[in-house]
Design a protein around this motif. Sequence first.
Motif, short mmCIF file in Angstrom:
data_model
loop_
_atom_site.label_atom_id
_atom_site.label_comp_id
_atom_site.label_asym_id
_atom_site.label_seq_id
_atom_site.Cartn_x
_atom_site.Cartn_y
_atom_site.Cartn_z
N VAL A 17 22.59 94.30 20.07
CA VAL A 17 21.68 93.34 20.70
C VAL A 17 22.01 93.25 22.17
O VAL A 17 23.12 92.86 22.54
CB VAL A 17 21.83 91.95 20.06
N PRO A 18 21.09 93.65 23.05
CA PRO A 18 21.39 93.58 24.47
C PRO A 18 21.50 92.14 24.93
O PRO A 18 20.82 91.25 24.43
CB PRO A 18 20.20 94.27 25.14
N ALA A 19 22.38 91.95 25.90
CA ALA A 19 22.64 90.58 26.39
C ALA A 19 21.54 90.10 27.30
O ALA A 19 21.31 88.91 27.45
CB ALA A 19 23.98 90.54 27.11
N THR A 20 20.81 91.02 27.93
CA THR A 20 19.80 90.63 28.91
C THR A 20 18.53 90.17 28.23
O THR A 20 18.22 90.58 27.12
CB THR A 20 19.47 91.80 29.86
N SER A 21 17.80 89.31 28.87
CA SER A 21 16.53 88.83 28.33
C SER A 21 15.38 89.19 29.25
O SER A 21 14.33 88.56 29.21
CB SER A 21 16.59 87.31 28.14
N THR A 22 15.60 90.21 30.11
CA THR A 22 14.55 90.67 31.02
C THR A 22 13.38 91.21 30.20
O THR A 22 13.61 91.93 29.22
CB THR A 22 15.09 91.78 31.95
N PRO A 23 12.12 90.89 30.57
CA PRO A 23 10.95 91.41 29.83
C PRO A 23 11.01 92.92 29.70
O PRO A 23 11.23 93.64 30.67
CB PRO A 23 9.76 90.97 30.69
N GLY A 24 10.79 93.44 28.49
CA GLY A 24 10.83 94.87 28.23
C GLY A 24 12.22 95.35 27.88
O GLY A 24 12.39 96.41 27.29
N GLU A 25 13.25 94.60 28.25
CA GLU A 25 14.63 94.98 27.95
C GLU A 25 15.14 94.27 26.71
O GLU A 25 16.31 94.36 26.37
CB GLU A 25 15.53 94.65 29.14
N GLN A 26 14.28 93.54 26.04
CA GLN A 26 14.66 92.83 24.83
C GLN A 26 14.66 93.79 23.64
O GLN A 26 14.01 94.84 23.67
CB GLN A 26 13.69 91.68 24.58
N PRO A 27 15.36 93.47 22.58
CA PRO A 27 15.36 94.32 21.38
C PRO A 27 13.95 94.41 20.79
O PRO A 27 13.08 93.60 21.10
CB PRO A 27 16.30 93.58 20.43
N LEU A 28 13.76 95.42 19.93
CA LEU A 28 12.49 95.54 19.23
C LEU A 28 12.21 94.28 18.45
O LEU A 28 13.10 93.72 17.79
CB LEU A 28 12.52 96.74 18.27
N SER A 29 10.99 93.81 18.50
CA SER A 29 10.62 92.64 17.71
C SER A 29 10.53 93.04 16.24
O SER A 29 10.48 94.22 15.89
CB SER A 29 9.29 92.08 18.19
N THR A 30 10.52 92.02 15.40
CA THR A 30 10.41 92.29 13.96
C THR A 30 9.13 93.05 13.64
O THR A 30 9.12 93.98 12.83
CB THR A 30 10.43 90.96 13.18
N GLN A 31 8.06 92.69 14.28
CA GLN A 31 6.79 93.37 14.05
C GLN A 31 6.85 94.82 14.50
O GLN A 31 6.37 95.73 13.81
CB GLN A 31 5.67 92.62 14.78
N GLN A 32 7.43 95.07 15.69
CA GLN A 32 7.53 96.44 16.20
C GLN A 32 8.40 97.29 15.27
O GLN A 32 8.06 98.44 14.96
CB GLN A 32 8.12 96.42 17.61
N ARG A 33 9.53 96.72 14.84
CA ARG A 33 10.43 97.48 13.97
C ARG A 33 9.75 97.78 12.63
O ARG A 33 9.91 98.87 12.07
CB ARG A 33 11.71 96.68 13.75
N THR A 34 8.97 96.82 12.14
CA THR A 34 8.27 97.04 10.87
C THR A 34 7.28 98.20 10.99
O THR A 34 7.17 99.05 10.09
CB THR A 34 7.53 95.76 10.44
N VAL A 35 6.55 98.24 12.10
CA VAL A 35 5.59 99.33 12.32
C VAL A 35 6.30 100.67 12.34
O VAL A 35 5.86 101.65 11.69
CB VAL A 35 4.82 99.11 13.64
N LEU A 36 7.40 100.77 13.06
CA LEU A 36 8.13 102.03 13.16
C LEU A 36 8.72 102.44 11.81
O LEU A 36 8.67 103.62 11.43
CB LEU A 36 9.24 101.92 14.21
N GLU A 37 9.24 101.49 11.08
CA GLU A 37 9.87 101.83 9.80
C GLU A 37 8.83 102.26 8.77
O GLU A 37 9.11 103.10 7.91
CB GLU A 37 10.69 100.65 9.30
N ARG A 38 7.66 101.68 8.83
CA ARG A 38 6.60 102.15 7.92
C ARG A 38 6.25 103.61 8.21
O ARG A 38 6.05 104.41 7.29
CB ARG A 38 5.37 101.27 8.07
#
Length: 334
Positions: A17-38
Motif C-alpha cells: 500500500v503506497p503511503a502517498t495519497s496523490t491522485p492517480g498514485e493511490q492503490p487500485l480500487s476494489t472495483q478496478q481490481r475486480t475488473v482486472l481479476e475477472r
Amino acid sequence: MTQPISGMPVRPPGEGVPATSTPGEQPLSTQQRTVLERLITRLVALTSQQNAEVWAGIKHDLGLKGDAPLLSRHFPAAEQNLNQRLTTAQQNLSTRQTLSQLTELLSQGNNRQAVSDYVRQQFGQTALSQLTPEQLKSVLQLLQNGQLSIPQPQQRPATDRPLAPAEHNTLNQLVTRLAAATGESSKLIWQSMLELSGVKTGELIPAKHFAQLVTWLQARQTLSSQPTPTLHSIQAALKQPLEPREMQSLQDYAQQTWNVTPQSALTIAQVQDLLNQIFLRRVERSQDTLEIRDIQPIYSPFTPFIDAVKTMSARPGLLLVALLVAMALVWIVI
C-alpha cells in the motif's frame, strides 16, 4: 452474469500500500481490481498460465518492476492489456479447434490429398500451420460441405491430367521468384494462373498448360525489372518468341485497345494484359490443332470409282475398252 468477488481480493505478488495519497498514485480500487481479476480468470481458463504469471506479465508490459505495485493510474493500460491478451487467447483457441476438426476429417477417404492440393493451389503453401485462421476456416467449410475432392482418373481425358508434383514445384518456385521481384502476393499470382487456365475453384491446373505458364511467369519476371517495356521487350522476354503472325496480331490488339505502337512504353497493367493475351491465344491455337488432328476423315462416296480408275490406269487395254463403252453410251443417249 459473474458475481463480484466478495471480500478483500488477494493483492498481486510484491504489491504493498503506497503511503502517498496523490491522485492517480493511490492503490487500485476494489472495483478496478475486480475488473482486472475477472479478466485474468477468463484468460487463465483459456491458457496454461497461472494468476501470478499474468500479473507479472501485465507489469512487464507496463514497464513496472516486479516489486512495484499497480496503481490507480495504471488501470486503463492494464485493462487494455488484458483485453488484448484475452482476444489473442480466444483466437488461438478457435484456431486449435479448427485444426482439430480438420485433422479428424483428413483421415477420411482422400481428404488429405484433396486438402493438400487445394491449399497448394489457392494459397501457395504446403502446410496447414502456415495458413491464417480465416484460410483454415474456409478449408474446413469446403471439406465439411464435400466441395473438396480428387477427380477420378477416368473422368479426365488423357490430355487433361493434372500437374505432376515436379511440374507444380517448378511453377511454385517461379511464383515465389516473381512475388519477390514484384511485391505481389503468391496467392494472387496463383489465382491469375487458375483464371488463365480456365480452372474452377477446387480443380487442378491441367498439365497441358505447364509450358505456357512457365513462359508466362518467366516473361513477367524479366519484364518487371525493365522501367519502360515495349512490345519488342515482350518479344525478347518470351521463351518461345512470337511468330510474325502472332506479333502482328498483338500489335493490332495493342493499337486498338490503347492506341500504342511497338515503340511505345507500356504500363505494368498493359504488359500483363498482353502476356495474358499471348497465353490465351497460344492455348487456343494448341487446342485447335489438337482437335484438327483428332478429326477422322470423312467417307468419300467417290472412293470406289477413283480406285477403279487407278486399277484400269495400270492396265491400258482395259482402260481403252472402258472409254469406248462410255463413248457408245453417250452416243446412244444423244
